[in-house]
Structures are given as structure tokens and as C-alpha cells.
Write a protein that holds these residues in place. Structure first.
Motif, PDB file in Angstrom:
ATOM      1  N   LEU A 146       0.801  -1.204   0.000  1.00 26.86           N
ATOM      2  CA  LEU A 146       0.000   0.000   0.000  1.00 26.86           C
ATOM      3  C   LEU A 146       0.842   1.266   0.000  1.00 26.86           C
ATOM      4  CD1 LEU A 146      -2.831  -1.007   2.484  1.00 26.86           C
ATOM      5  CD2 LEU A 146      -2.881  -0.992  -0.001  1.00 26.86           C
ATOM      6  N   ALA A 147       2.169   1.151  -0.052  1.00 24.79           N
ATOM      7  CA  ALA A 147       3.018   2.328  -0.103  1.00 24.79           C
ATOM      8  C   ALA A 147       2.838   3.036  -1.437  1.00 24.79           C
ATOM      9  CB  ALA A 147       4.483   1.922   0.087  1.00 24.79           C
ATOM     10  N   PRO A 148       2.945   4.368  -1.451  1.00 20.24           N
ATOM     11  CA  PRO A 148       2.758   5.101  -2.704  1.00 20.24           C
ATOM     12  C   PRO A 148       3.787   4.697  -3.752  1.00 20.24           C
ATOM     13  CG  PRO A 148       2.695   6.586  -0.813  1.00 20.24           C
ATOM     14  CD  PRO A 148       3.142   5.253  -0.301  1.00 20.24           C
ATOM     15  N   PRO A 149       3.361   4.294  -4.953  1.00 22.56           N
ATOM     16  CA  PRO A 149       4.277   3.981  -6.032  1.00 22.56           C
ATOM     17  C   PRO A 149       4.693   5.256  -6.750  1.00 22.56           C
ATOM     18  CG  PRO A 149       2.053   3.664  -6.778  1.00 22.56           C
ATOM     19  CD  PRO A 149       1.961   4.097  -5.340  1.00 22.56           C
ATOM     20  N   TRP A 168      -3.536   4.135  -3.511  1.00 25.13           N
ATOM     21  CA  TRP A 168      -2.520   4.139  -4.576  1.00 25.13           C
ATOM     22  C   TRP A 168      -2.601   2.953  -5.524  1.00 25.13           C
ATOM     23  CZ3 TRP A 168      -0.874   8.849  -4.357  1.00 25.13           C
ATOM     24  CH2 TRP A 168      -0.663   9.480  -3.140  1.00 25.13           C
ATOM     25  N   PRO A 169      -2.698   1.727  -5.026  1.00 25.78           N
ATOM     26  CA  PRO A 169      -2.691   0.594  -5.967  1.00 25.78           C
ATOM     27  C   PRO A 169      -3.859   0.624  -6.943  1.00 25.78           C
ATOM     28  CG  PRO A 169      -2.295  -0.150  -3.720  1.00 25.78           C
ATOM     29  CD  PRO A 169      -2.748   1.269  -3.629  1.00 25.78           C
ATOM     30  N   TYR A 170      -5.000   1.059  -6.479  1.00 24.99           N
ATOM     31  CA  TYR A 170      -6.173   1.115  -7.346  1.00 24.99           C
ATOM     32  C   TYR A 170      -6.038   2.257  -8.350  1.00 24.99           C
ATOM     33  CZ  TYR A 170      -7.930  -1.806  -3.556  1.00 24.99           C
ATOM     34  OH  TYR A 170      -8.071  -2.793  -2.623  1.00 24.99           O
ATOM     35  N   ALA A 216      -8.093   8.609 -16.046  1.00 24.03           N
ATOM     36  CA  ALA A 216      -7.682   9.584 -15.041  1.00 24.03           C
ATOM     37  C   ALA A 216      -8.267   9.184 -13.692  1.00 24.03           C
ATOM     38  CB  ALA A 216      -8.144  10.984 -15.432  1.00 24.03           C
ATOM     39  N   ALA A 217      -7.671   9.693 -12.619  1.00 18.88           N
ATOM     40  CA  ALA A 217      -8.169   9.400 -11.277  1.00 18.88           C
ATOM     41  C   ALA A 217      -8.219  10.694 -10.471  1.00 18.88           C
ATOM     42  CB  ALA A 217      -7.282   8.376 -10.577  1.00 18.88           C
TER      43      ALA A 217
END
Length: 321
Positions: free
Chosen positions: A4-7, A59-61, A71-72
Motif C-alpha cells: 500500500l506504499a505510494p508507487p 494508490w494501488p487502485y 484519469a483518477a
């Protein structure tokens, strides 16, 4: 923080949306655009669940949607993260839904200055916000959104619907209610907020109060894996006790039958927070529904996100023109 860490992501654009409740409150959002440029892409509007925010576990999603050319928009509810509002970390489901509708309408009306296709909007919510997206979908004008993803949604606090396994001892429930009333009184007098834990290890009816008493330390560890050193807005594992007065009558399951957009439900069969039987019941009531069931716990499903994101992408693609 594991999975779950920010990529690595392209820098987001800050977006501010006027809230439709409160005096001059603003909702803070991040807009992430997929690589490659081209025509304005469809957009997935996303927010987190109970007492959490946009820099915790999304982040993963979001990365999966970006990699698929979407876009998110990730936003914080008022009182959370980068958004305005005091006291901090105030959970108020009616206001959350108003924030959802304000952000979606802003995206639709402005297309974020032409950056996205405001006619192709997808809603994504999980846990508490999994219920919010169902209520939002029911209350928005028909055709506003193309489809909805509701992962492990909260559907009701009604113990007669949730089942006996979800019931708290009356002493514990009474202590929660008393804390809520006391904090509401303190707030009305301008006195300091009484905070109680979101998640705390269950130590019996007279143990420490929490909105989600955890049966194991593993559940707490999975939840806290979302917390990073640079988290926004002074987040902590605590919310004002008055939240209990706002949430107990919140019943998203009563709105599901009014949602005209297709809904994909993700149902975690070992969920300790949102009973799987209620998710199945909601899917049966929705006019257009798809159900993906995974053999996992509530917070474990976030950590094993790669088991659900491919199906989410397939679902979204099937409902975009």
C-alpha cells in the motif's frame, strides 16, 4: 506499508471544490492523468472509507486505472486530509455524501478545465465509502455516472440486519453512546473535542473504547499499514466521539435499489467489518450488479489488491463507450 506504499506516480494537480455544507469549506482533491496525452480520458472519482483519507491505501487502485488510460480524482472529505473543516477527523456520513456529489458535479460541469472527459465518470468506493457511492449513485441525476465500484461496502449499522456476530455488549454500546453525547455537548459549548480510537484491540465491555473493536492485532497492523510519515492533515487513529450520533442511522442498503448505473460489488468472504451476507443482499437489490467474491479479510483485501484490480478494470471497460 507493504503493497500500500505510494508507487511512483506523475505529480498530481491540486483541485479545490466548494463544499455544499459548512461555511466556506473546501474539498481538496488530487487529479492524476494517465501517461501519453491524447484526448481527455474517462475519470474515476475515488475516496477512502471510515476515518481515512486519499493518501491512505488508494494508490494501488489509482495506479491500475492510470495504467489503463483512465484519469483518477482522489479527494478528502471535509475535516480530513487536505480538506477544510474542524474538528479534524470528523466522520459525518451525510456530509460525506454531499462531498461526493459536489466533487462529481464539479468534474462533470468543468471537466477539470478540459483535462478529463466529464461525460464518462466512474465512482470507486470501499468500506464506508463503498456505501457512500451507492447513496451517491442513487441521488445523482440518472446518467451522471457510467458505473460504480463498491468494494466491501458498509451497508447498515442495524444489528438485526448485520447479524448477532456484529452485536456489541450493551455496556460497551452504552459507553459509546454516552461518549458521543458528551462530546456533542462539549462541541456545542466550544470545549475540547473528546476523541476515541477508530480501531483498538478488543479487551472486553469495559476495555478501551473504539468504533471498530479489533479481534486481533493483525487487523490493527493491516489498518495501520496505510499510515506514512507525510500523511496529510494531522491524521490519527481517532475520531470525535460525536461521530457515533451521526453514523448509527446511516443505511446505504436502503438506496441500492434506486441506483440506475451498473454496480460491481467486491465481497470479502472473511470480512470482519462489513458482513458478506449484506453485500450479497445489496447486490440482489441493485437493478444492475456484478459480484466478485474473494476469500480474504477486510483489510487483507486491500493488501492483496492485485486479486481484484484486473476485474475492476474489465468491469469499467465494459461500461465505457
Amino acid at each position: 506499508a507493504g503493497g500500500l506504499a505510494p508507487p511512483p506516480l506523475p505529480p498530481p494537480r491540486d483541485v479545490w471544490v466548494p463544499a455544499t455544507h459548512g461555511a466556506g469549506l473546501r474539498i481538496h482533491a488530487w487529479l492524476f492523468l494517465p501517461p501519453g496525452g491524447g484526448a481527455p480520458p474517462p475519470v474515476v472519482v475515488m475516496a477512502q472509507g471510515f476515518a481515512t483519507q486519499k493518501d491512505q491505501g488508494l494508490w494501488p487502485y489509482a495506479t491500475a486505472f492510470l495504467s489503463a488510460g483512465l484519469a483518477a480524482v482522489l479527494f478528502d472529505y471535509t475535516h480530513f486530509g487536505g480538506s477544510d473543516g474542524m474538528p479534524r477527523n470528523l466522520v459525518h456520513p451525510a456530509h460525506h455524501v454531499e462531498d461526493w456529489k459536489a466533487v462529481v458535479q464539479h468534474v462533470k460541469d468543468t471537466a477539470l478545465d478540459g483535462a478529463v472527459d466529464g461525460s464518462n465518470i466512474v465512482l470507486w468506493g470501499s468500506s464506508f465509502s463503498g456505501g457512500h457511492v451507492c447513496v451517491t449513485g442513487a441521488e445523482l441525476p440518472k446518467g451522471t455516472v457510467r458505473c460504480i465500484i463498491s468494494q466491501m461496502p458498509h451497508m447498515t449499522f442495524d444489528f438485526s440486519r448485520r447479524g448477532k456476530d456484529s452485536q456489541l455488549p450493551w455496556v460497551y454500546a452504552a459507553r459509546l453512546g454516552a461518549a458521543g453525547l458528551w462530546d456533542a455537548l462539549m462541541g456545542s459549548l466550544g470545549l475540547p473535542t473528546l476523541y476515541i480510537a477508530v480501531l483498538e484491540l478488543w479487551q472486553g465491555a469495559w476495555g478501551p473504547l473504539a468504533f471498530l473493536p479489533a479481534p486481533t492485532n493483525t487487523m490493527i497492523d493491516d489498518y495501520m499499514s496505510w499510515v506514512t510519515d507525510d500523511i496529510l492533515g494531522g491524521w490519527k487513529n481517532a475520531v470525535p466521539a460525536r461521530c457515533v450520533l451521526h453514523i448509527m442511522s446511516y443505511e446505504p442498503i436502503d438506496f441500492v435499489s434506486r441506483v440506475s448505473a451498473p454496480i460491481m460489488f467486491v465481497n470479502a468472504l472473511q470480512d470482519e467489518v462489513c458482513p458478506p451476507a449484506l453485500v450479497r443482499m445489496a447486490a440482489e437489490q441493485a437493478p444492475q450488479s456484478t459480484v466478485l467474491e474473494v476469500d480474504n479479510t477486510h483489510f487483507g483485501t486491500y493488501l492483496d489488491h492485485q486479486r481484484v484490480t484486473p476485474a475492476m478494470l474489465e468491469f469499467v471497460r465494459s461500461h465505457l463507450p
